[in-house]
Design a protein around this motif. Structure first.
Motif, PDB file in Angstrom:
ATOM      1  N   ALA A 102     -30.682  24.691   5.741  1.00  0.00           N
ATOM      2  CA  ALA A 102     -29.320  24.139   5.694  1.00  0.00           C
ATOM      3  C   ALA A 102     -28.440  24.929   6.646  1.00  0.00           C
ATOM      4  O   ALA A 102     -27.796  25.887   6.272  1.00  0.00           O
ATOM      5  CB  ALA A 102     -28.772  24.210   4.274  1.00  0.00           C
ATOM      6  N   VAL A 103     -28.449  24.534   7.897  1.00  0.00           N
ATOM      7  CA  VAL A 103     -27.676  25.243   8.903  1.00  0.00           C
ATOM      8  C   VAL A 103     -26.382  24.497   9.146  1.00  0.00           C
ATOM      9  O   VAL A 103     -26.308  23.289   9.042  1.00  0.00           O
ATOM     10  CB  VAL A 103     -28.474  25.390  10.225  1.00  0.00           C
ATOM     11  CG1 VAL A 103     -29.676  26.253  10.020  1.00  0.00           C
ATOM     12  CG2 VAL A 103     -28.891  24.031  10.780  1.00  0.00           C
ATOM     13  N   ARG A 104     -25.370  25.250   9.529  1.00  0.00           N
ATOM     14  CA  ARG A 104     -24.069  24.666   9.792  1.00  0.00           C
ATOM     15  C   ARG A 104     -23.817  24.492  11.288  1.00  0.00           C
ATOM     16  O   ARG A 104     -22.838  23.894  11.680  1.00  0.00           O
ATOM     17  CB  ARG A 104     -22.971  25.552   9.183  1.00  0.00           C
ATOM     18  CG  ARG A 104     -23.019  25.606   7.681  1.00  0.00           C
ATOM     19  CD  ARG A 104     -21.853  26.410   7.162  1.00  0.00           C
ATOM     20  NE  ARG A 104     -21.885  27.792   7.602  1.00  0.00           N
ATOM     21  CZ  ARG A 104     -22.497  28.757   6.934  1.00  0.00           C
ATOM     22  NH1 ARG A 104     -23.145  28.484   5.828  1.00  0.00           N
ATOM     23  NH2 ARG A 104     -22.456  29.993   7.378  1.00  0.00           N
ATOM     24  N   SER A 105     -24.685  25.067  12.115  1.00  0.00           N
ATOM     25  CA  SER A 105     -24.505  24.941  13.551  1.00  0.00           C
ATOM     26  C   SER A 105     -25.849  24.705  14.202  1.00  0.00           C
ATOM     27  O   SER A 105     -26.883  25.108  13.674  1.00  0.00           O
ATOM     28  CB  SER A 105     -23.856  26.210  14.122  1.00  0.00           C
ATOM     29  OG  SER A 105     -24.675  27.324  13.878  1.00  0.00           O
ATOM     30  N   LEU A 146      -6.536  26.116  -2.447  1.00  0.00           N
ATOM     31  CA  LEU A 146      -7.342  26.697  -3.527  1.00  0.00           C
ATOM     32  C   LEU A 146      -7.944  25.608  -4.409  1.00  0.00           C
ATOM     33  O   LEU A 146      -7.231  24.728  -4.893  1.00  0.00           O
ATOM     34  CB  LEU A 146      -6.467  27.637  -4.377  1.00  0.00           C
ATOM     35  CG  LEU A 146      -7.167  28.278  -5.572  1.00  0.00           C
ATOM     36  CD1 LEU A 146      -8.258  29.221  -5.099  1.00  0.00           C
ATOM     37  CD2 LEU A 146      -6.174  29.025  -6.454  1.00  0.00           C
ATOM     38  N   ASP A 147      -9.264  25.670  -4.580  1.00  0.00           N
ATOM     39  CA  ASP A 147      -9.954  24.798  -5.527  1.00  0.00           C
ATOM     40  C   ASP A 147     -10.130  25.580  -6.825  1.00  0.00           C
ATOM     41  O   ASP A 147     -11.109  26.323  -6.986  1.00  0.00           O
ATOM     42  CB  ASP A 147     -11.306  24.371  -4.956  1.00  0.00           C
ATOM     43  CG  ASP A 147     -11.145  23.579  -3.674  1.00  0.00           C
ATOM     44  OD1 ASP A 147     -10.723  22.416  -3.753  1.00  0.00           O
ATOM     45  OD2 ASP A 147     -11.414  24.143  -2.601  1.00  0.00           O
ATOM     46  N   ARG A 148      -9.180  25.429  -7.717  1.00  0.00           N
ATOM     47  CA  ARG A 148      -9.166  26.257  -8.907  1.00  0.00           C
ATOM     48  C   ARG A 148     -10.380  26.004  -9.788  1.00  0.00           C
ATOM     49  O   ARG A 148     -10.929  26.923 -10.390  1.00  0.00           O
ATOM     50  CB  ARG A 148      -7.882  25.994  -9.693  1.00  0.00           C
ATOM     51  CG  ARG A 148      -7.652  26.964 -10.822  1.00  0.00           C
ATOM     52  CD  ARG A 148      -6.236  26.891 -11.322  1.00  0.00           C
ATOM     53  NE  ARG A 148      -5.980  27.892 -12.338  1.00  0.00           N
ATOM     54  CZ  ARG A 148      -4.786  28.123 -12.850  1.00  0.00           C
ATOM     55  NH1 ARG A 148      -3.742  27.428 -12.438  1.00  0.00           N
ATOM     56  NH2 ARG A 148      -4.627  29.053 -13.787  1.00  0.00           N
ATOM     57  N   GLY A 149     -10.816  24.743  -9.860  1.00  0.00           N
ATOM     58  CA  GLY A 149     -11.989  24.438 -10.672  1.00  0.00           C
ATOM     59  C   GLY A 149     -13.243  25.102 -10.130  1.00  0.00           C
ATOM     60  O   GLY A 149     -14.074  25.611 -10.902  1.00  0.00           O
ATOM     61  N   VAL A 150     -13.388  25.128  -8.800  1.00  0.00           N
ATOM     62  CA  VAL A 150     -14.547  25.794  -8.197  1.00  0.00           C
ATOM     63  C   VAL A 150     -14.496  27.290  -8.481  1.00  0.00           C
ATOM     64  O   VAL A 150     -15.505  27.916  -8.831  1.00  0.00           O
ATOM     65  CB  VAL A 150     -14.588  25.526  -6.678  1.00  0.00           C
ATOM     66  CG1 VAL A 150     -15.782  26.229  -6.042  1.00  0.00           C
ATOM     67  CG2 VAL A 150     -14.640  24.040  -6.413  1.00  0.00           C
ATOM     68  N   PRO A 178     -20.361  22.153  -2.297  1.00  0.00           N
ATOM     69  CA  PRO A 178     -20.110  22.426  -0.875  1.00  0.00           C
ATOM     70  C   PRO A 178     -18.898  21.700  -0.320  1.00  0.00           C
ATOM     71  O   PRO A 178     -18.475  21.993   0.803  1.00  0.00           O
ATOM     72  CB  PRO A 178     -21.403  21.937  -0.199  1.00  0.00           C
ATOM     73  CG  PRO A 178     -21.936  20.878  -1.112  1.00  0.00           C
ATOM     74  CD  PRO A 178     -21.569  21.318  -2.506  1.00  0.00           C
ATOM     75  N   GLY A 179     -18.338  20.762  -1.054  1.00  0.00           N
ATOM     76  CA  GLY A 179     -17.180  20.033  -0.559  1.00  0.00           C
ATOM     77  C   GLY A 179     -15.889  20.815  -0.649  1.00  0.00           C
ATOM     78  O   GLY A 179     -14.856  20.331  -0.176  1.00  0.00           O
ATOM     79  N   ALA A 180     -15.917  22.009  -1.229  1.00  0.00           N
ATOM     80  CA  ALA A 180     -14.699  22.806  -1.331  1.00  0.00           C
ATOM     81  C   ALA A 180     -14.256  23.272   0.049  1.00  0.00           C
ATOM     82  O   ALA A 180     -15.047  23.390   0.982  1.00  0.00           O
ATOM     83  CB  ALA A 180     -14.927  23.999  -2.249  1.00  0.00           C
ATOM     84  N   LYS A 181     -12.976  23.541   0.173  1.00  0.00           N
ATOM     85  CA  LYS A 181     -12.425  23.958   1.461  1.00  0.00           C
ATOM     86  C   LYS A 181     -12.715  25.417   1.768  1.00  0.00           C
ATOM     87  O   LYS A 181     -12.656  25.834   2.926  1.00  0.00           O
ATOM     88  CB  LYS A 181     -10.917  23.735   1.475  1.00  0.00           C
ATOM     89  CG  LYS A 181     -10.504  22.284   1.296  1.00  0.00           C
ATOM     90  CD  LYS A 181      -8.989  22.155   1.284  1.00  0.00           C
ATOM     91  CE  LYS A 181      -8.568  20.701   1.074  1.00  0.00           C
ATOM     92  NZ  LYS A 181      -7.088  20.581   1.022  1.00  0.00           N
ATOM     93  N   ALA A 182     -13.000  26.220   0.752  1.00  0.00           N
ATOM     94  CA  ALA A 182     -13.176  27.661   0.939  1.00  0.00           C
ATOM     95  C   ALA A 182     -14.478  28.112   0.292  1.00  0.00           C
ATOM     96  O   ALA A 182     -15.093  27.395  -0.502  1.00  0.00           O
ATOM     97  CB  ALA A 182     -11.991  28.427   0.340  1.00  0.00           C
ATOM     98  N   LEU A 183     -14.889  29.325   0.645  1.00  0.00           N
ATOM     99  CA  LEU A 183     -16.057  29.976   0.050  1.00  0.00           C
ATOM    100  C   LEU A 183     -15.573  30.891  -1.065  1.00  0.00           C
ATOM    101  O   LEU A 183     -14.624  31.658  -0.889  1.00  0.00           O
ATOM    102  CB  LEU A 183     -16.804  30.786   1.112  1.00  0.00           C
ATOM    103  CG  LEU A 183     -17.925  31.706   0.619  1.00  0.00           C
ATOM    104  CD1 LEU A 183     -19.069  30.897   0.022  1.00  0.00           C
ATOM    105  CD2 LEU A 183     -18.428  32.600   1.749  1.00  0.00           C
ATOM    106  N   LEU A 206     -17.651  26.293   0.216  1.00  0.00           N
ATOM    107  CA  LEU A 206     -17.964  26.004   1.609  1.00  0.00           C
ATOM    108  C   LEU A 206     -19.216  26.744   2.071  1.00  0.00           C
ATOM    109  O   LEU A 206     -19.327  27.962   1.926  1.00  0.00           O
ATOM    110  CB  LEU A 206     -16.776  26.407   2.487  1.00  0.00           C
ATOM    111  CG  LEU A 206     -16.923  26.152   3.986  1.00  0.00           C
ATOM    112  CD1 LEU A 206     -16.994  24.667   4.273  1.00  0.00           C
ATOM    113  CD2 LEU A 206     -15.764  26.799   4.736  1.00  0.00           C
ATOM    114  N   GLY A 207     -20.178  25.981   2.612  1.00  0.00           N
ATOM    115  CA  GLY A 207     -21.374  26.583   3.181  1.00  0.00           C
ATOM    116  C   GLY A 207     -22.441  26.953   2.176  1.00  0.00           C
ATOM    117  O   GLY A 207     -23.430  27.591   2.537  1.00  0.00           O
ATOM    118  N   THR A 208     -22.284  26.573   0.908  1.00  0.00           N
ATOM    119  CA  THR A 208     -23.286  26.866  -0.111  1.00  0.00           C
ATOM    120  C   THR A 208     -23.875  25.554  -0.621  1.00  0.00           C
ATOM    121  O   THR A 208     -23.431  24.469  -0.272  1.00  0.00           O
ATOM    122  CB  THR A 208     -22.678  27.662  -1.271  1.00  0.00           C
ATOM    123  OG1 THR A 208     -21.747  26.833  -1.987  1.00  0.00           O
ATOM    124  CG2 THR A 208     -21.935  28.891  -0.763  1.00  0.00           C
TER     125      THR A 208
END
Length: 896
Positions: free
Chosen positions: A388-391, A569-573, A592-597, A586-588
């Protein structure tokens, strides 16, 4: 057995540890799985053996629980009398630590190591008492159950359904010089429980229904056995490292699996997990960063990170090694950890690569010695998951290839200037220098191109016949081949050095960033400040937005007021990450649809928060190295926040203990001081009721006067208690108005006129004293408390002086007496709650504390000092600030 030269650092560390322990006592813990297995009985038996050998043994504290066998073993041993502490009307027996220290035996028996001492003891926990005995050189025998270890608290709760409140740090068990496991089968323990040898009948029946069940006892027994085995294994490892033993001692199975970026490593990880489960063994997943190898691509690094996370999720310890030879690093690490089995995958590349570059598998098998090596195929029928690469792949950089061509052209130009005045060997050196410079700045492909073009240019321009690739002399072909091989080797070495330098730079960057963070975190306190430091470092290092979320008392994450927290902020995540202690966003692979890690902040005992990282829109995705550093940042922040949480809990516990102590002191003082006036009032009233007809008016007046005076005394006590409560709760509000000090003094003294019959009062106030801004009623109370204090603590006939001095910004008000004064050691303490002088009559000891609270609320100060001629002077200040408003006289009204 193969023994090599011991590690000097480990020898020094062991010598330092032994030197620290040289003057300390030895700690022996009798360790068990549950109450009733015989820990105390075994400890007493060992104590008797030591006594028969001539050792001085005393009993500091042993709990018999009414068991006849334990009581009989105590007979004949010297027992230190227990300390009796009063708590909430109950007398609690505790170990008399000072008596044991004064007795200073060779061995002290202290039962129930995890016990919490009663309030009023020197230490909160009994293990702290034991450590003080050890520091004084006294050997200690003690007992401990496995459920009292802090790290196993949640595990024991899930097994038994009981949350153990009395726990101790695992470091206490690690401090033990000797651990003796006391173990009996669960059936035998249940038999002892039925026979009343563990608990009395009522407790035994409840225990059989809840805690003492066969399945639960088996699980606790396994925990105790494992912790004991881990301790013994740690001692063996320390011995092997200190003595330099290279040979593997297979006392316990330990598995090491070698993994890499190859997707087939997943099969190796699963095989290692199955083998470890079958053998009940620890297992370690290891990867090696070898600069001599081809630098992995971003997709390979991402795949390797996924494999490491998979191994961690299956219970492995993951380790990343670094070195020139992968096989050597793997075997050295395996021997240092006493690994008994190594799992490695079959090679899938062509055989000629092994012959040319060497085979890691062959080297591991040949040099493994006593370690068993399991070679498992990576080719299976199951589908291999794609990384699962992002680039994507690294884009083709045309500039590097053009630079390589230009470099060869420059070398050709320089060589043409040198030809024919220099030999061909000198010209070859020019081309080799160009290849070295190219390898130092460009990638592997451009370097290989420069190598090929250099050989071609050398042939085309400087080998006859010129300007053709034809070679007349066969010897020049050998020259070309040697030149190409030398250039190729030099380019590889240069690229390797460059890769090592890049790896060192990455490690230095990672270490420096963590060092800066840890230094700042170590010097700060408080959750808010620690969170701000972590956010600042993350933002600086990664050019991103960051936020640290910490839980409230209900376990819900609190959201700070930041731009990130407000918009992205995705408080639920974040709450999911906190609850499940796994990263997401993000990136996991999780949400993965969250805006942040989001990364969990996991401390030793629990999750202490979540850190969120929002990259800039134009920023590149986080690489595996960056994620690794982020997790290291999160670990450092978690440890700092845990320290802050523990400090807050300790402060709350201290405040709770102080509140409880104040409550007990208040109840004790108030109950005593209320009884005295109530007894006088009751006695006088009873006399009036029973003998009213025979009493003359004088006696009746004296009794009524007594009732009135004692009622006033009772009123003062209740008023002080209520005022102190209002001060501490912040309920008293200071209402500042321009007041005349003469009127406040007059009001205070007029209410106390009857108390100055035996104490002449002198009032000295400046005639030009201006109005002061204050709360008149509160300042009157301060004066009354100080004057009542002077009356109470001075002999009859001595004078009291009340004076005032006006300063530039404040007014000093003084109350002086001619009494015995205050001991110098009590000058500061006298303003604390419930502190009374040695010559105190009645009272709770709150008057001066109330004075300090009222004066502080006005922005002033209060202090006491002994006078040279005897007596004490209390002085307090009231700030005046600006000038009082002018007094406007109203015009007289005229009557028409």
């Amino acid at each position: 057995m193969e023994e090599r030269r011991p590690d000097p650092d480990l020898l020094l560390k062991e010598a330092q540890r032994q030197e620290e322990r040289k003057h300390q006592g030895r700690l022996k813990i009798f360790f068990g799985a549950a109450p009733g297995v015989g820990k105390t009985y075994t400890m007493l038996e060992d104590a008797w053996r030591q006594r028969l050998d001539g050792k001085d043994v005393v009993v500091g504290y042993v709990e018999t629980h009414g068991r006849f066998e334990t009581i009989s073993l105590l007979s004949g041993l010297e027992i230190i009398p227990r300390l009796q502490l009063e708590y909430r009307g109950i007398t609690l027996p505790e170990m008399d630590l000072d008596a044991v220290l004064a007795r200073k035996p060779q061995i002290a028996l202290v039962d129930e190591l995890a016990h919490t001492n009663a309030p009023g003891s020197r230490h909160k926990k009994r293990w702290q008492d034991v450590f003080e005995l050890l520091d004084m050189g006294i050997n200690v025998y003690t007992t401990l159950n496995v459920q009292h270890l802090e790290s196993l608290n949640d595990v024991v709760a899930r097994i038994t359904g009981v949350v153990v409140r009395e726990t101790l740090p695992d470091s206490v068990l690690e401090r033990a010089d000797e651990i003796e496991l006391v173990d009996i089968p669960p059936d035998e323990l249940l038999t002892r429980l039925k026979e009343g040898k563990v608990y009395v009948a009522d407790l035994a029946s409840r225990a059989r229904e809840n805690f003492f069940r066969v399945g639960k006892l088996l699980a606790l027994r396994e925990l105790a056995l494992r912790r004991t085995a881990e301790r013994v294994d740690a001692q063996m490892e320390r011995y092997r490292l200190a003595k330099g033993v290279r040979e593997v001692w297979p006392a316990a199975e330990r598995i090491l699996v070698c993994i890499g970026a190859n997707p087939r490593s997943i099969r190796l990880i699963r095989a290692a997990r199955r083998m470890a489960t079958g053998l009940h063994a620890e297992w370690i997943a290891v990867t090696v960063e070898a600069p001599a190898k081809v630098r992995p691509s971003p997709s390979d690094l991402e795949q390797l990170a996924e494999h490491m996370r998979l191994a961690e999720s299956l219970g492995a310890e993951t380790v990343t090694l670094s070195g020139h030879r992968a096989s050597e690093e793997i075997l050295n690490y395996a021997r240092s950890r006493n690994v008994t089995r190594i799992i490695i995958g079959k090679p899938t590349h062509p055989r000629w690569k092994d012959r040319l570059f060497g085979s890691v598998l062959d080297e591991v098998v040949r040099d493994s010695g006593d370690i068993d090596v399991y070679v498992i195929t990576g080719d299976s029928g199951e589908a291999v998951p794609a990384p699962a690469v992002r680039s994507g792949k690294r884009p083709l950089r045309l500039g590097e290839w053009l630079t390589s061509v230009v470099g060869v052209a420059l070398c050709t130009f320089v060589a043409s200037l040198m030809y024919p005045n220099f030999t061909l060997a000198d010209l070859v050196m020019v081309y080799l220098l160009g290849i070295v410079l190219t390898a130092g700045r460009l990638g592997r492909g451009p370097t290989l191109l420069a190598t090929f073009l250099s050989v071609a240019a050398f042939d085309f321009f400087f080998i006859p016949p010129f300007y053709t690739f034809t070679v007349d002399d066969v010897g020049h072909s050998i020259t070309f081949a040697v030149m190409f091989i030398v250039a190729f080797v030099i380019s590889r070495l240069t690229l390797r050095v460059r890769g090592q330098a890049e790896a060192a730079r990455q490690r230095e960057w990672r270490t420096t960033a963590l060092l800066r963070l840890s230094r700042e975190l170590a010097h700060e306190e408080g959750r808010e400040r620690l969170s701000a430091i972590a956010v600042r470092h993350l933002s600086e290092v990664y050019s991103c937005q960051a936020v640290v979320l910490v839980p409230d008392d209900r376990g819900s994450l609190t959201v700070p007021a930041t731009a990130f927290a407000t918009h992205a902020l995705d408080r639920g995540v974040a709450q999911w990450v906190f609850d499940h202690r796994q990263r997401a966003g993000l990136g996991t692979d999780t949400l993965p649809g969250a805006k942040a890690l989001y990364l969990p902040l996991i401390a030793a005992a629990k999750s202490v928060g979540v850190v969120g990282i929002l990259p800039e829109p134009a920023a590149e995705p986080f690489s595996p190295e960056h994620i690794h550093v982020l997790e290291s940042f999160a670990n450092q922040t978690a440890m700092a926040l845990e320290r802050a949480f523990l400090a807050e809990e300790a402060q709350q516990a201290l405040m709770a203990a102080e509140r409880e102590s104040l409550r007990s002191t208040l109840l004790s003082s108030v109950s005593h001081d209320l009884r005295t006036p109530l007894a006088a009032i009751t006695g006088a009233a009873t006399t009036l009721l029973q003998q009213d007809e025979v009493l003359d008016p004088v006696d009746r007046g004296e009794l009524l006067q007594t009732i009135w005076e004692e009622a006033e005394h009772l009123n003062r006590i209740i008023r002080n208690v209520l005022d102190m409560t209002r001060l501490e709760s912040g309920a008293i509000q200071v209402t500042r108005e321009w007041q005349s000090l003469e009127e406040i003094v007059g009001a205070a003294t007029s209410r106390m006129s009857g108390q100055f019959r035996d104490h002449p009062l002198t009032i000295v106030l400046p005639p030009d004293l201006q109005l002061i801004p204050c709360d008149g009623l509160l300042i009157e109370q301060v004066l009354r408390n100080l004057l009542e204090n002077a009356v109470k603590y001075t002999p009859a006939g001595t004078a009291i002086t009340l004076s005032a001095v006006a300063g530039e910004q404040e007014v000093l008000i003084k109350v002086a007496d001619q009494g015995p004064g205050i001991p110098p050691a009590d000058i500061e303490r006298i303003f604390e709650k419930f502190v009374r002088g040695k010559h105190a009559g009645g009272g709770v000891g709150l008057g001066l504390a109330i004075c300090r609270g009222i004066v502080a609320a006005h922005g002033g100060r209060i202090w006491a000092e002994n006078q040279p001629g005897g007596g004490v002077m209390f002085t307090f200040t009231l700030p005046t600030g600006q000038l009082p408003p002018p007094i406007v006289e109203e015009p007289e009204e005229t009557i028409a």
